[in-house]
Scaffold this motif. Structure first.
Motif, short mmCIF file in Angstrom:
data_model
loop_
_atom_site.label_atom_id
_atom_site.label_comp_id
_atom_site.label_asym_id
_atom_site.label_seq_id
_atom_site.Cartn_x
_atom_site.Cartn_y
_atom_site.Cartn_z
N GLU A 326 0.83 -1.20 0.00
CA GLU A 326 0.00 0.00 0.00
C GLU A 326 0.87 1.25 0.00
OE1 GLU A 326 -2.98 0.11 2.97
OE2 GLU A 326 -3.77 -1.89 2.53
N THR A 327 0.44 2.24 -0.76
CA THR A 327 1.14 3.53 -0.77
C THR A 327 0.77 4.32 0.49
OG1 THR A 327 -0.67 4.53 -2.04
CG2 THR A 327 1.18 3.61 -3.28
N GLY A 328 1.67 5.17 0.93
CA GLY A 328 1.41 5.98 2.11
C GLY A 328 1.47 5.21 3.41
N MET A 329 2.00 3.98 3.39
CA MET A 329 2.03 3.17 4.60
C MET A 329 2.94 3.80 5.67
SD MET A 329 1.05 0.70 6.45
CE MET A 329 0.04 -0.26 5.32
N ALA A 330 4.04 4.42 5.25
CA ALA A 330 4.95 5.02 6.23
C ALA A 330 4.22 6.07 7.06
CB ALA A 330 6.16 5.63 5.53
N ASP A 331 3.39 6.89 6.42
CA ASP A 331 2.64 7.90 7.15
C ASP A 331 1.62 7.26 8.09
OD1 ASP A 331 4.03 9.98 5.97
OD2 ASP A 331 2.59 10.19 4.31
N ARG A 332 0.99 6.19 7.62
CA ARG A 332 0.02 5.50 8.48
C ARG A 332 0.71 4.94 9.72
NH1 ARG A 332 -3.49 1.08 5.59
NH2 ARG A 332 -4.35 1.01 7.72
N LEU A 333 1.90 4.38 9.51
CA LEU A 333 2.64 3.82 10.65
C LEU A 333 3.04 4.91 11.63
CD1 LEU A 333 4.97 1.29 8.78
CD2 LEU A 333 2.97 0.74 10.19
N ARG A 334 3.53 6.03 11.13
CA ARG A 334 3.91 7.13 12.01
C ARG A 334 2.71 7.60 12.83
NH1 ARG A 334 6.39 8.97 7.08
NH2 ARG A 334 8.63 8.44 7.05
N ALA A 335 1.58 7.74 12.16
CA ALA A 335 0.38 8.22 12.85
C ALA A 335 -0.07 7.23 13.92
CB ALA A 335 -0.74 8.48 11.85
N ALA A 336 -0.06 5.94 13.58
CA ALA A 336 -0.51 4.92 14.53
C ALA A 336 0.40 4.85 15.74
CB ALA A 336 -0.58 3.56 13.84
N LEU A 337 1.70 4.88 15.52
CA LEU A 337 2.65 4.80 16.63
C LEU A 337 2.59 6.06 17.49
CD1 LEU A 337 5.57 3.28 14.56
CD2 LEU A 337 4.42 2.14 16.48
N SER A 338 2.44 7.21 16.85
CA SER A 338 2.34 8.45 17.61
C SER A 338 1.08 8.48 18.46
CB SER A 338 2.36 9.65 16.65
OG SER A 338 2.17 10.86 17.34
N ALA A 339 -0.05 8.03 17.89
CA ALA A 339 -1.31 8.01 18.64
C ALA A 339 -1.23 7.09 19.84
CB ALA A 339 -2.45 7.59 17.72
N ALA A 340 -0.42 6.05 19.75
CA ALA A 340 -0.26 5.11 20.86
C ALA A 340 0.82 5.55 21.84
CB ALA A 340 0.06 3.72 20.33
N GLY A 341 1.46 6.68 21.58
CA GLY A 341 2.48 7.17 22.49
C GLY A 341 3.79 6.42 22.40
N VAL A 342 4.04 5.78 21.26
CA VAL A 342 5.28 5.03 21.07
C VAL A 342 6.30 5.91 20.36
CG1 VAL A 342 6.34 3.01 20.02
CG2 VAL A 342 4.02 2.85 20.93
#
Length: 361
Positions: A326-342
């Motif tokens: 999937e395109t844009g996966m790096a941004d999705r990962l950054r957002a998910a990890l940031s939202a979880a406080g990682v």
């Protein structure tokens, strides 16, 4: 920790959080229990060599603060059963998550249910891991009594990074890479596994409410309550007594420190901080599972869209080499990890290759 049976009725049984609602898993179990997703619960094994539960609770924030990413006042800390010599199971959950689960339980009419992380329904193995695979999700219970959940695509890489521990398996078949190392085992009945659960998240501010009283009982209670107002002086005396008890407990703790660590000062407002400093600090070996649990929880919504090829843990850094079409996966990962406080860095390479470097506290 014993889960107290609830009265028989439509709300009895084992429920689970699914899709923002509570669904019935087994209505025949007498204890009303809500299984909550372990992706949102950090389960730790914590050394607390203190003689009473009150002292362990007082020292708990200091014992875990360097193992969690969130501020202490942002999380609900739960002290569970002993899982070793002076070692205890501890759960860490964000207050916002607990509030959401309480609302879900209330909406389902099970406001008095115990909350048990679903990974703790697995038996703790003598060594290695107990693993249950269901669909695209894996529950894991480790030999130290802790547990976690993760998307199935992460399981093999996590198992290899943990040193390929022996696996007891149930549920769907293990991934092919683990199949030769897994031994199937029959699970105990669900009611027994619920009764053996070592922790109930409904403690402190989220303690389970008692069943509502009948109207007649409430009226009697109101009368008694009105009479009790006339005895305010007794309440004042009770408060003074509790203060004296607290002072005696403080003195007992100070005496314990004098006996076991005579070089540590026992005066001042930061006495409890110094007590916490006496507790053993976690080493790199037992930081892997907590950090892995946090990362897995953050990536759980992404699930099958991400394939984890390799996982390494060194120092306090967990590195995952991944692939995604999937395109844009790096941004999705950054957002998910940031939202979880990682705290994590995500880098992308041509061809869909991704690298995640997450760091513990």
């Amino acid at each position: 920790m014993t889960i107290e049976p609830a009265p028989a009725g439509p709300a009895a049984g084992v429920w689970a959080v699914a899709g923002g609602n509570a669904i019935v898993v087994d209505g025949t179990v007498p204890a009303t229990t809500l299984l909550v997703p372990s992706e949102s619960v950090l389960l730790l094994s914590v050394d607390l060599p203190l003689p009473s539960r009150a002292k362990r609770l007082a020292a708990l924030p200091f014992a875990v603060e360097d193992r969690i990413a969130d501020p202490i006042d942002a999380v609900h800390l739960v002290l569970g059963d002993a899982i070793g010599d002076r070692r205890y199971l501890v759960a860490v959950v964000r207050h916002g998550v607990m509030t959401e689960w309480v609302a879900i339980a209330d909406a389902a009419g099970i406001g008095g249910a115990a909350f048990v992380p679903d990974a703790l329904t697995l038996a703790a193995p003598v060594e290695g891991w107990s693993v249950e695979v269901t669909g695209g999700r894996a529950l894991v219970r480790a030999a130290d009594g802790t547990g976690f959940a993760m998307p199935l695509p992460m399981l093999v890489a996590a198992w290899e990074a943990a040193g390929r521990p022996a696996v007891q398996a149930l549920g769907d078949p293990l991934p092919a890479a683990m199949a030769g190392d897994g031994v199937a085992f029959p699970p105990a009945p669900l009611d027994q596994r619920i009764a053996d659960a070592p922790i109930d998240l409904r403690q402190g501010a989220y303690a389970r409410r008692r069943t509502a009283w009948p109207s007649t009982t409430r009226k009697v209670a109101m009368i008694l309550g009105a009479a009790a107002l006339a005895h305010g002086v007794i309440a004042v005396a009770d408060t003074l007594m509790l203060q004296r008890i607290a002072e005696r407990r403080q003195a007992a703790l100070q005496q314990l420190v004098v006996t076991t660590a005579p070089s540590v000062p026992t005066g001042g407002d930061d006495f409890m901080v110094r007590v916490a400093d006496l507790l053993p600090r976690p080493t790199g070996s037992n930081r892997f599972v907590p950090l892995l649990s946090r990362v897995a929880g953050a990536l759980s919504p992404i699930g099958p869209a991400l394939v984890v090829n390799r996982m390494d843990f060194e120092g306090n850094a967990l590195t995952l080499d991944c692939q995604s079409p999937e395109t844009g996966m790096a941004d999705r990962l950054r957002a998910a990890l940031s939202a979880a406080g990682v705290a994590a860095q995500v880098s992308a390479a041509p061809g869909g290759a991704l690298r995640i470097v997450a760091r513990g506290a």
